[in-house]
Enzyme design. Structure first.
Site, PDB file in Angstrom:
ATOM      1  N   HIS A 144      32.779  23.734  40.489  1.00  0.00           N
ATOM      2  CA  HIS A 144      34.099  23.786  40.078  1.00  0.00           C
ATOM      3  C   HIS A 144      34.949  24.444  41.623  1.00  0.00           C
ATOM      4  O   HIS A 144      34.037  25.362  42.212  1.00  0.00           O
ATOM      5  CB  HIS A 144      34.259  24.818  38.949  1.00  0.00           C
ATOM      6  N   CYS A 159      38.306  26.304  33.334  1.00  0.00           N
ATOM      7  CA  CYS A 159      37.776  25.668  34.287  1.00  0.00           C
ATOM      8  C   CYS A 159      36.504  25.073  34.023  1.00  0.00           C
ATOM      9  O   CYS A 159      36.011  24.281  34.712  1.00  0.00           O
ATOM     10  CB  CYS A 159      37.622  26.554  35.553  1.00  0.00           C
ATOM     11  N   ASN A 170      42.487  24.426  43.256  1.00  0.00           N
ATOM     12  CA  ASN A 170      41.694  24.597  41.889  1.00  0.00           C
ATOM     13  C   ASN A 170      42.737  24.118  40.845  1.00  0.00           C
ATOM     14  O   ASN A 170      43.713  24.528  40.467  1.00  0.00           O
ATOM     15  CB  ASN A 170      41.609  26.224  41.413  1.00  0.00           C
TER      16      ASN A 170
HETATM   17  O1  UT7 Z   1      38.933  29.112  38.402  1.00  0.00           O
HETATM   18  C1  UT7 Z   1      38.721  30.290  37.523  1.00  0.00           C
HETATM   19  C2  UT7 Z   1      38.027  31.262  38.090  1.00  0.00           C
HETATM   20  N1  UT7 Z   1      38.515  31.991  39.100  1.00  0.00           N
HETATM   21  C3  UT7 Z   1      38.217  32.279  40.177  1.00  0.00           C
HETATM   22  O2  UT7 Z   1      37.025  31.895  40.446  1.00  0.00           O
HETATM   23  C4  UT7 Z   1      38.675  33.158  41.435  1.00  0.00           C
HETATM   24  C5  UT7 Z   1      38.095  34.440  41.916  1.00  0.00           C
HETATM   25  N2  UT7 Z   1      38.749  35.369  42.702  1.00  0.00           N
HETATM   26  C6  UT7 Z   1      39.143  34.838  43.900  1.00  0.00           C
HETATM   27  O3  UT7 Z   1      38.538  33.859  44.476  1.00  0.00           O
HETATM   28  C7  UT7 Z   1      39.387  35.993  44.662  1.00  0.00           C
HETATM   29  O4  UT7 Z   1      39.306  37.206  44.198  1.00  0.00           O
HETATM   30  C8  UT7 Z   1      41.145  35.807  45.484  1.00  0.00           C
HETATM   31  C9  UT7 Z   1      40.990  34.547  46.365  1.00  0.00           C
HETATM   32  C10 UT7 Z   1      41.885  35.609  44.195  1.00  0.00           C
HETATM   33  C11 UT7 Z   1      41.455  36.825  46.083  1.00  0.00           C
HETATM   34  O5  UT7 Z   1      40.420  37.168  47.301  1.00  0.00           O
HETATM   35  P1  UT7 Z   1      39.870  38.760  47.365  1.00  0.00           P
HETATM   36  O6  UT7 Z   1      39.251  38.488  48.845  1.00  0.00           O
HETATM   37  O7  UT7 Z   1      39.211  39.140  46.088  1.00  0.00           O
HETATM   38  O8  UT7 Z   1      41.102  39.326  47.702  1.00  0.00           O
HETATM   39  P2  UT7 Z   1      41.561  41.066  47.038  1.00  0.00           P
HETATM   40  O9  UT7 Z   1      42.214  40.631  45.763  1.00  0.00           O
HETATM   41  O10 UT7 Z   1      40.559  41.923  47.360  1.00  0.00           O
HETATM   42  O11 UT7 Z   1      42.631  41.266  48.119  1.00  0.00           O
HETATM   43  C12 UT7 Z   1      42.433  41.610  49.486  1.00  0.00           C
HETATM   44  C13 UT7 Z   1      43.890  42.162  50.012  1.00  0.00           C
HETATM   45  C14 UT7 Z   1      44.685  42.887  49.345  1.00  0.00           C
HETATM   46  O12 UT7 Z   1      45.405  43.616  50.126  1.00  0.00           O
HETATM   47  P3  UT7 Z   1      44.854  45.345  50.394  1.00  0.00           P
HETATM   48  O13 UT7 Z   1      45.167  45.850  49.138  1.00  0.00           O
HETATM   49  O14 UT7 Z   1      43.620  45.417  50.989  1.00  0.00           O
HETATM   50  O15 UT7 Z   1      45.980  45.580  51.346  1.00  0.00           O
HETATM   51  C15 UT7 Z   1      45.807  41.936  48.864  1.00  0.00           C
HETATM   52  O16 UT7 Z   1      46.999  42.531  48.534  1.00  0.00           O
HETATM   53  O17 UT7 Z   1      44.477  40.839  50.392  1.00  0.00           O
HETATM   54  C16 UT7 Z   1      45.642  40.763  49.871  1.00  0.00           C
HETATM   55  N3  UT7 Z   1      46.109  39.585  49.492  1.00  0.00           N
HETATM   56  C17 UT7 Z   1      46.608  38.809  50.363  1.00  0.00           C
HETATM   57  N4  UT7 Z   1      47.030  38.684  51.663  1.00  0.00           N
HETATM   58  C18 UT7 Z   1      47.349  37.486  52.035  1.00  0.00           C
HETATM   59  C19 UT7 Z   1      46.067  39.001  48.157  1.00  0.00           C
HETATM   60  N5  UT7 Z   1      46.539  37.683  48.251  1.00  0.00           N
HETATM   61  C20 UT7 Z   1      46.864  37.577  49.528  1.00  0.00           C
HETATM   62  C21 UT7 Z   1      47.633  36.368  50.279  1.00  0.00           C
HETATM   63  N6  UT7 Z   1      47.916  36.420  51.391  1.00  0.00           N
HETATM   64  N7  UT7 Z   1      48.067  35.333  49.376  1.00  0.00           N
END
Ligand code: UT7
Length: 329
Positions: free
Chosen positions: A253, A113, A283
């Protein structure tokens, strides 16, 4: 001392729009979750047997037309990408061929990125050294080729697209002024593609284990992305004595709206100073920053203070400070 600056910009995105509603028929997700946690409404997907070089070529052709540059005038093409059409030749080589850049040489640069910032800074040296007069920097990625559409934690994030800029000598005091670029290879474990390289070449096992897709520990990446992107953006403002109110544009980004907002807060700037198009394209890895510049081009004026900032796989991150070199045409 020769100064190097962006003197033209162009972008190209595929027509197909993969909406959150369509994604929610593919994995267990909702438009509401994606909008709240990421801020993406739809992303573009390249179809029809085309690849990264095709998007890059379209962006380059439009750039040449727009800037009135003949293909034979281009000296060098540097493409930032992590999704080349094939392991070799490079995307830049294919773009030179497809866009008829008969006098140019070229190569690719992989910094995920942060790729566009690394490529722009590299390209700058060919201008400031006097070696070249016209260099094109492309940021292009076909992320749909390495996205697992059965994994709801990564598939809403990514899209396909390409941006291209022309870099030329500009008036002293304008163009690229400063940069801070960093890497930390220990971060690879939280964001990488497990197979397909020399460590784990493609095999039946790697395909069956779905190892040819982006692997990401989202939360771990999120925390480092906010702190590193904010650190280098604040540092570059301070050491160039740019006060928050003097910054015209932050071009971040586009990985997550919450990351963008947190970085802007740390820099003490407001939303009107930030270029945002994540809702439309998601992204697109190396293409996010040039696609933003392309969309906002008519609003950027000569002399504007602009900071580009990125964070991505590697880990890689950085910021580039420039004074915009031309008025909208
Ligand atoms: O460009 C390269 C660099 N990359 C980045 O900068 C990305 C950085 N990370 C992020 O943007 C975020 O961490 C994500 C968008 C990838 C994920 O968001 P989050 O708020 O960190 O969610 P999480 O991984 O902590 O998941 C929270 C909950 C989980 O459920 P439980 O375990 O709390 O029941 C996940 O299973 O959300 C669930 N979840 C979803 N639910 C509905 C994860 N993905 C989804 C989804 N739809 N697509």
């Amino acid at each position: 001392m020769i100064a190097a600056g962006i003197t033209g910009i162009s972008g190209w995105v595929p027509e197909y729009r993969l909406t959150n509603d369509e994604l929610s028929t593919m994995v267990d997700t909702t438009d509401e979750w994606i909008m709240q946690r990421i801020g993406i409404k739809e992303r573009r997907i390249l179809k029809g047997g085309l690849a990264t070089s095709d998007m890059g070529t379209e962006a380059v052709k439009k750039l040449l037309e727009k800037t009135g540059t003949k293909p034979g005038e281009i000296d060098l093409v540097i493409t930032a990408t992590i999704t080349p059409d094939m392991q070799f030749p490079s995307v830049s080589t294919l773009i030179c061929h497809k866009a008829g850049l008969t006098n140019a040489w070229g190569y690719d640069l992989a910094a995920a990125c942060s790729g566009f910032l690394f490529a722009l800074t590299t390209a700058e040296k060919f201008i400031t050294s006097g070696a070249h007069k016209k260099v094109i920097v492309v940021g292009a990625d076909m992320m749909s080729a390495i996205t697992d559409y059965t994994d709801r934690t990564t598939c809403p994030l990514f899209g396909d697209g390409a941006g291209a800029v022309l870099l030329e000598p500009v008036e002293e005091g304008l163009g690229l002024i400063d940069n801070i670029l960093e890497v930390d290879g220990s971060g690879y474990k939280n964001l990488h593609m497990k197979a397909g390289g020399s460590l784990r070449p493609a095999s039946i096992e790697t395909v069956q284990n779905r190892e040819h897709y982006v692997f990401q520990e989202g939360q771990a990446v999120f925390k480092v992305a906010v702190s590193k992107m904010a650190d280098v953006s604040v540092d570059i403002m301070k050491r160039n004595k740019v006060k928050p109110e003097e910054l015209k544009w932050l071009v971040p980004h586009q990985a997550n709206m919450r990351i963008i907002e947190a970085v802007a807060r740390r820099m003490g700037i407001n939303k009107e100073q930030v270029m945002i198009n994540i809702q439309k394209y998601g992204n697109t890895t190396a293409a996010t920053i040039p696609l933003c510049l392309w969309e906002y081009e008519s609003r950027i004026k000569k002399g504007d203070n602009v900071i580009l900032a990125a964070f991505g796989g590697g880990f890689t991150w950085g910021s580039v400070y420039l004074k915009w070199a031309y008025d909208p045409k």
